[in-house]
Design a protein around this motif. Sequence first.
Motif: not given
Length: 270
Positions: A67, A70, A88, A90, A103-104
């Motif tokens: 991350h 994050d 986060a 990633l 993007q997570g």
Amino acid sequence: MKALDIKSRCRFVHSLLFAILAAFPLQAVAQGGPPYYTNDPGTPGNLNWEINLGYMPFFYSNQSVSHIPDVDINFGIGDRIQLTYESAWLRVQGPSSAAKFGQGQSNPGIKWRFYDGGESGLNISVFPQLFLNNPNDAVRRGITPASEAFLLPVEFSRKFGPIDVDYEIGYQFAHKGPDGWLTGLVIGHDFAPKLEGDVEFYSQGTFHPSANQPTLDLGARYKIHRPVILLLMAGRSLEPTRSNQSYFLGYFGVQLLLPPRSYKADSSDP
């Protein structure tokens, strides 16, 4: 079969909950939350912000997920409610492919501390959260899982003399994937006015198929200057290293408490 599955899952959650209450039957300074995976019943306070920014690496035998960063944003409504949004950026590195970036999942949630025993007493909260894929190509590219989920955890905290204890247990309802569970325990102590040290045991897994990812880590919070706190944590899986068990995980970041005037100054602050 479905009825039996539900009953067995409920018995599992009930057994874990009973075990933790039996283990800590007596006497909450919050120790959970970033840099740890276990959450605690603490909230920022009315109209206050708690913003956590961190680098979180997860290294496995044949891959890594990081991350970078994050972002965890929390806002207090009253003294017992917290609104949360986490996501986060990633970096995913596979065994034989170039690193992928994206993007997570988005992770909104709301925490309610429905039982408040004060700083040294028992505190209990519930913290429902969603894990949602964003309208991007992260799933197609293998950056985020196709499944989305609703997590329903309960958090406990209590103080035993100089030791702070936090415990969390939760059930995860998944869409397009197996239902899961999590449990975490953080034990901490303030070694100095500005320094807190903690040890965390955390585990999460799924029911069908049955899987488990237990980890152990050590961490610290250091109050650089109000309202900035340094967050550090490092650990590893308790299972032999393999594709789904990390040989290293960590959190390296800062916490910002806003507005600064809402938080008590330490006597050591200039």
